[in-house]
Design a protein around this motif. Structure first.
Motif, PDB file in Angstrom:
ATOM      1  N   GLY A 152       0.690  -1.310   0.114  1.00 11.34           N
ATOM      2  CA  GLY A 152       0.033   0.127  -0.139  1.00 11.34           C
ATOM      3  C   GLY A 152       0.909   1.237   0.119  1.00 11.34           C
ATOM      4  N   GLU A 153       0.245   2.354  -0.405  1.00  8.57           N
ATOM      5  CA  GLU A 153       0.918   3.625  -0.216  1.00  8.57           C
ATOM      6  C   GLU A 153       1.437   3.980   1.155  1.00  8.57           C
ATOM      7  OE1 GLU A 153      -1.850   6.686  -1.634  1.00  8.57           O
ATOM      8  OE2 GLU A 153      -3.344   6.068   0.006  1.00  8.57           O
ATOM      9  N   TYR A 154       2.447   4.708   0.976  1.00 11.59           N
ATOM     10  CA  TYR A 154       3.239   4.887   2.499  1.00 11.59           C
ATOM     11  C   TYR A 154       3.271   3.773   3.248  1.00 11.59           C
ATOM     12  CZ  TYR A 154       1.918   9.668   0.841  1.00 11.59           C
ATOM     13  OH  TYR A 154       1.787  10.881  -0.135  1.00 11.59           O
ATOM     14  N   ALA A 155       3.438   2.569   2.860  1.00 15.05           N
ATOM     15  CA  ALA A 155       3.433   1.575   3.669  1.00 15.05           C
ATOM     16  C   ALA A 155       4.761   1.502   4.441  1.00 15.05           C
ATOM     17  CB  ALA A 155       3.373   0.187   2.756  1.00 15.05           C
ATOM     18  N   PHE A 156       5.894   1.883   4.069  1.00 18.19           N
ATOM     19  CA  PHE A 156       7.085   2.002   4.787  1.00 18.19           C
ATOM     20  C   PHE A 156       7.506   3.432   5.295  1.00 18.19           C
ATOM     21  CE2 PHE A 156       7.017  -2.027   2.634  1.00 18.19           C
ATOM     22  CZ  PHE A 156       7.590  -3.077   3.709  1.00 18.19           C
ATOM     23  N   LEU A 157       6.587   4.436   5.495  1.00 21.20           N
ATOM     24  CA  LEU A 157       6.777   6.016   5.648  1.00 21.20           C
ATOM     25  C   LEU A 157       7.685   5.738   6.998  1.00 21.20           C
ATOM     26  CD1 LEU A 157       6.228   8.628   4.878  1.00 21.20           C
ATOM     27  CD2 LEU A 157       4.006   8.387   6.515  1.00 21.20           C
ATOM     28  N   TRP A 158       8.848   6.656   6.728  1.00 23.59           N
ATOM     29  CA  TRP A 158       9.672   6.912   7.948  1.00 23.59           C
ATOM     30  C   TRP A 158      10.226   5.750   8.593  1.00 23.59           C
ATOM     31  CZ3 TRP A 158       5.116  10.554   9.443  1.00 23.59           C
ATOM     32  CH2 TRP A 158       5.583  11.891   8.778  1.00 23.59           C
ATOM     33  N   CYS A 159      10.463   4.689   7.732  1.00 26.60           N
ATOM     34  CA  CYS A 159      11.306   3.450   8.421  1.00 26.60           C
ATOM     35  C   CYS A 159      12.705   3.597   8.198  1.00 26.60           C
ATOM     36  CB  CYS A 159      11.003   2.163   7.518  1.00 26.60           C
ATOM     37  SG  CYS A 159       9.242   1.610   8.029  1.00 26.60           S
ATOM     38  N   GLU A 160      13.159   4.651   9.187  1.00 16.64           N
ATOM     39  CA  GLU A 160      14.665   4.900   8.847  1.00 16.64           C
ATOM     40  C   GLU A 160      15.731   4.058   9.023  1.00 16.64           C
ATOM     41  OE1 GLU A 160      15.502   9.131  10.107  1.00 16.64           O
ATOM     42  OE2 GLU A 160      13.440   9.601   9.631  1.00 16.64           O
ATOM     43  N   ASN A 161      15.479   3.168   9.904  1.00 17.69           N
ATOM     44  CA  ASN A 161      16.550   2.050   9.886  1.00 17.69           C
ATOM     45  C   ASN A 161      16.582   1.054   8.767  1.00 17.69           C
ATOM     46  OD1 ASN A 161      16.760   2.913  12.565  1.00 17.69           O
ATOM     47  ND2 ASN A 161      15.938   1.425  13.802  1.00 17.69           N
ATOM     48  N   LEU A 162      15.521   1.067   7.970  1.00 21.63           N
ATOM     49  CA  LEU A 162      15.607   0.119   6.791  1.00 21.63           C
ATOM     50  C   LEU A 162      16.886   0.486   5.907  1.00 21.63           C
ATOM     51  CD1 LEU A 162      14.025  -2.171   5.624  1.00 21.63           C
ATOM     52  CD2 LEU A 162      12.538  -0.688   4.235  1.00 21.63           C
ATOM     53  N   LYS A 163      17.422  -0.662   5.728  1.00 21.53           N
ATOM     54  CA  LYS A 163      18.789  -0.360   4.725  1.00 21.53           C
ATOM     55  C   LYS A 163      18.787  -1.153   3.626  1.00 21.53           C
ATOM     56  CE  LYS A 163      22.102   0.120   8.819  1.00 21.53           C
ATOM     57  NZ  LYS A 163      23.058  -0.205   9.520  1.00 21.53           N
ATOM     58  N   SER A 164      17.927  -2.085   3.320  1.00 20.72           N
ATOM     59  CA  SER A 164      17.554  -2.805   2.229  1.00 20.72           C
ATOM     60  C   SER A 164      16.487  -3.559   2.042  1.00 20.72           C
ATOM     61  CB  SER A 164      18.842  -3.905   1.860  1.00 20.72           C
ATOM     62  OG  SER A 164      18.614  -4.763   3.022  1.00 20.72           O
ATOM     63  N   ILE A 165      15.915  -3.635   0.844  1.00 22.09           N
ATOM     64  CA  ILE A 165      14.498  -4.041   0.726  1.00 22.09           C
ATOM     65  C   ILE A 165      14.564  -5.198  -0.531  1.00 22.09           C
ATOM     66  CG2 ILE A 165      13.476  -2.167  -0.781  1.00 22.09           C
ATOM     67  CD1 ILE A 165      11.603  -4.238   1.954  1.00 22.09           C
ATOM     68  N   VAL A 188      17.888  -1.774  -3.347  1.00 18.77           N
ATOM     69  CA  VAL A 188      16.709  -2.118  -3.771  1.00 18.77           C
ATOM     70  C   VAL A 188      16.751  -3.367  -4.526  1.00 18.77           C
ATOM     71  CG1 VAL A 188      14.205  -1.403  -4.760  1.00 18.77           C
ATOM     72  CG2 VAL A 188      15.799   0.101  -2.889  1.00 18.77           C
ATOM     73  N   LYS A 189      16.163  -4.384  -4.517  1.00 15.16           N
ATOM     74  CA  LYS A 189      15.978  -5.417  -5.461  1.00 15.16           C
ATOM     75  C   LYS A 189      14.385  -5.705  -5.882  1.00 15.16           C
ATOM     76  CE  LYS A 189      17.238 -10.084  -6.554  1.00 15.16           C
ATOM     77  NZ  LYS A 189      17.732 -11.533  -6.173  1.00 15.16           N
ATOM     78  N   PHE A 190      14.186  -5.647  -7.235  1.00 13.54           N
ATOM     79  CA  PHE A 190      12.973  -6.278  -7.563  1.00 13.54           C
ATOM     80  C   PHE A 190      13.205  -7.551  -8.232  1.00 13.54           C
ATOM     81  CE2 PHE A 190      12.632  -1.707  -7.828  1.00 13.54           C
ATOM     82  CZ  PHE A 190      11.192  -1.251  -7.228  1.00 13.54           C
ATOM     83  N   GLU A 191      12.660  -8.635  -7.895  1.00  9.57           N
ATOM     84  CA  GLU A 191      12.993 -10.058  -8.353  1.00  9.57           C
ATOM     85  C   GLU A 191      12.534 -10.189  -9.483  1.00  9.57           C
ATOM     86  OE1 GLU A 191      11.538 -12.836  -5.579  1.00  9.57           O
ATOM     87  OE2 GLU A 191      13.031 -12.642  -4.118  1.00  9.57           O
ATOM     88  N   ASP A 192      13.158 -10.936 -10.429  1.00  5.04           N
ATOM     89  CA  ASP A 192      12.659 -11.420 -11.673  1.00  5.04           C
ATOM     90  C   ASP A 192      11.337 -11.798 -11.782  1.00  5.04           C
ATOM     91  OD1 ASP A 192      15.524 -11.097 -12.353  1.00  5.04           O
ATOM     92  OD2 ASP A 192      16.035 -12.685 -12.454  1.00  5.04           O
ATOM     93  N   SER A 193      10.682 -11.404 -12.870  1.00  2.00           N
ATOM     94  CA  SER A 193       9.270 -11.742 -13.241  1.00  2.00           C
ATOM     95  C   SER A 193       9.144 -11.316 -14.298  1.00  2.00           C
ATOM     96  CB  SER A 193       8.277 -11.306 -12.171  1.00  2.00           C
ATOM     97  OG  SER A 193       6.996 -11.294 -12.542  1.00  2.00           O
ATOM     98  N   GLU A 194       8.012 -12.174 -15.009  1.00  2.16           N
ATOM     99  CA  GLU A 194       7.641 -11.657 -16.510  1.00  2.16           C
ATOM    100  C   GLU A 194       6.384 -10.715 -16.496  1.00  2.16           C
ATOM    101  OE1 GLU A 194       7.157 -15.056 -18.927  1.00  2.16           O
ATOM    102  OE2 GLU A 194       8.891 -15.944 -18.527  1.00  2.16           O
ATOM    103  N   GLU A 195       5.843 -10.564 -15.403  1.00  2.00           N
ATOM    104  CA  GLU A 195       4.511  -9.855 -14.907  1.00  2.00           C
ATOM    105  C   GLU A 195       4.961  -8.425 -14.878  1.00  2.00           C
ATOM    106  OE1 GLU A 195       0.628  -9.911 -12.496  1.00  2.00           O
ATOM    107  OE2 GLU A 195       1.874 -11.264 -12.176  1.00  2.00           O
ATOM    108  N   ILE A 196       4.336  -7.455 -15.598  1.00  4.62           N
ATOM    109  CA  ILE A 196       4.602  -5.961 -15.112  1.00  4.62           C
ATOM    110  C   ILE A 196       4.022  -5.650 -13.745  1.00  4.62           C
ATOM    111  CG2 ILE A 196       3.757  -3.819 -16.082  1.00  4.62           C
ATOM    112  CD1 ILE A 196       3.501  -4.850 -18.916  1.00  4.62           C
ATOM    113  N   LEU A 197       4.860  -4.900 -13.230  1.00  2.00           N
ATOM    114  CA  LEU A 197       4.723  -4.266 -12.071  1.00  2.00           C
ATOM    115  C   LEU A 197       4.243  -2.936 -11.934  1.00  2.00           C
ATOM    116  CD1 LEU A 197       5.136  -4.394  -8.970  1.00  2.00           C
ATOM    117  CD2 LEU A 197       7.308  -3.679  -9.080  1.00  2.00           C
ATOM    118  N   ARG A 198       3.148  -2.707 -11.492  1.00  2.00           N
ATOM    119  CA  ARG A 198       2.592  -1.419 -11.423  1.00  2.00           C
ATOM    120  C   ARG A 198       2.820  -0.482 -10.168  1.00  2.00           C
ATOM    121  NH1 ARG A 198      -2.215  -0.695 -14.097  1.00  2.00           N
ATOM    122  NH2 ARG A 198      -3.487   0.126 -12.277  1.00  2.00           N
ATOM    123  N   LEU A 199       3.631   0.533 -10.597  1.00  2.00           N
ATOM    124  CA  LEU A 199       4.061   1.477  -9.624  1.00  2.00           C
ATOM    125  C   LEU A 199       3.507   2.682  -9.288  1.00  2.00           C
ATOM    126  CD1 LEU A 199       7.897   0.900 -10.300  1.00  2.00           C
ATOM    127  CD2 LEU A 199       6.512  -0.045  -8.600  1.00  2.00           C
TER     128      LEU A 199
END
Length: 365
Positions: A152-165, A188-199
């Protein structure tokens, strides 16, 4: 004169920005009203449970902030000799845990605002992370579900300790500003997929706010799939707008189209795993062409040298791929990385680089 001044001052972007603020104020008021008006249907071991369906005998759990250490939530709970399956989870603000283990029956998580969980592994059953779910949460690492569909939108808002996803290939949509103010997110890594990701889309297929990774200090970026997103009136909805620290970019084998307007102008290395050169909407900057290294699969040099925009790179090198892979069995005191150099806390089946006592080897788990 006053009319001209007002029309110049109240720009389209200005009106949109204020509309967004007002919308989210109403959203927060509604959320607060819901929280204070929703009493628990029953309480077990300090955790509150609310019935979702008596027909299906399903319920949600609200984890008590009194809990500490390592916590495991059961798949089923019994109330007055009737058994319920737990399919949704949230937590009281201020929850502090070393580890949290949710059951494989959980399908959605919605509110872990302000929680402090050192290591959070989502079960593979989770399909939805709600808007604002981890707002101001404090965790160093989070492992997302391999069945996750929507963030969801703003799902990780202000997660300042997060270094990788690591975004699983199962994800189909990520809401705008999902990682806003994650000021230490460098990988940041987007895993391989043939499906289009909507951002930048919410569940109602509308878009607002800023790009998903707006103005973040990302240095290492792996894109394993094609994107779909809305640009916005001035480009502020592009996923990597104002990300001006990206050093290493990799494009997976399923990527067929690349929009250069992602903030790639600072890249020092670009790796493309596609055998057929992906289509670029426009060329890279001159500085990238002159100073960056382009790595491509063995045997594709001629194709890239003849492809529009790709042919402009001064330094293009072929790589041989992954060789000498061994079967690995888990042991202690090891660090794992994926093939793009991103650290992996919870390696599952696949190819990794294992580092033990300063020595690295490619393995298959």
């Amino acid at each position: 004169m006053m009319r001209e001044f007002f029309s110049n001052f109240v720009s389209k972007e200005f009106l949109i920005y204020n509309f967004i603020i007002v919308k989210h104020l109403f959203l927060l008021i509604a959320l607060f009203t819901t929280l204070i008006s929703s009493a628990a249907d029953f309480v077990i071991d300090d955790n509150s449970y609310n019935v979702i369906s008596l027909d299906d005998m399903t319920c949600s759990v609200t984890i008590s902030a009194k809990k500490t250490g390592i916590l495991t939530i059961p798949e089923k709970v019994t109330y007055k000799d009737h058994q319920f399956t737990v399919i949704m989870a949230k937590a009281e603000a201020g929850l502090t845990l070393t580890e949290l283990h949710l059951p494989e029956t959980i399908e959605s998580i919605y509110s872990f605002n302000g929680c402090n969980i050192e290591h959070f592994i989502l079960p593979n059953s989770v399909q939805t992370i709600g808007s604002y779910c981890f707002r101001n949460a404090r965790f160093n690492e989070i492992t997302l579900s391999s069945s996750l569909k929507y963030i969801g939108e703003y799902a990780f808002l202000w997660c300042e300790n997060l270094k990788s996803i690591n975004i699983p290939g199962s994800v189909t949509s990520i809401g705008n500003s999902a990682f806003e103010y994650c000021n230490n997110l460098s990988s940041v890594k987007f895993e391989d997929s043939e499906e289009i990701l909507r951002l930048g889309y919410d569940l109602n297929n509308t878009y607002e706010g800023y790009g998903v990774f707006h103005n973040l200090p990302i240095e290492n970026l792996y894109i394993g799939r094609n994107f779909s997103y809305y640009y916005g009136w001035s480009g502020y909805l592009k996923p990597f707008v104002d990300c001006n620290k990206i050093k290493n970019i990799s494009f997976g084998k399923h990527v067929t189209n690349i929009d250069y307007n992602h903030g790639y102008s600072t890249a020092e290395t670009i790796t493309c795993y596609a055998i057929i050169p992906p289509k670029l909407t426009s060329g890279f900057s001159n500085s990238v062409y002159m100073d960056s290294k382009l790595y491509i699969p063995t045997g594709t040099l001629e194709s890239y040298k003849n492809a529009q925009y790709w042919s402009n790179f001064w330094d293009t090198q072929e790589f041989a791929g992954i060789n000498n892979v061994l079967i690995d069995f888990p042991s202690e005191n090891e660090i794992y990385y994926d093939v793009n150099g991103h650290r992996v806390l919870d390696p599952r089946r696949g190819i990794y680089i294992k580092v033990t006592n300063g020595k690295a080897i490619k393995i298959y788990r």
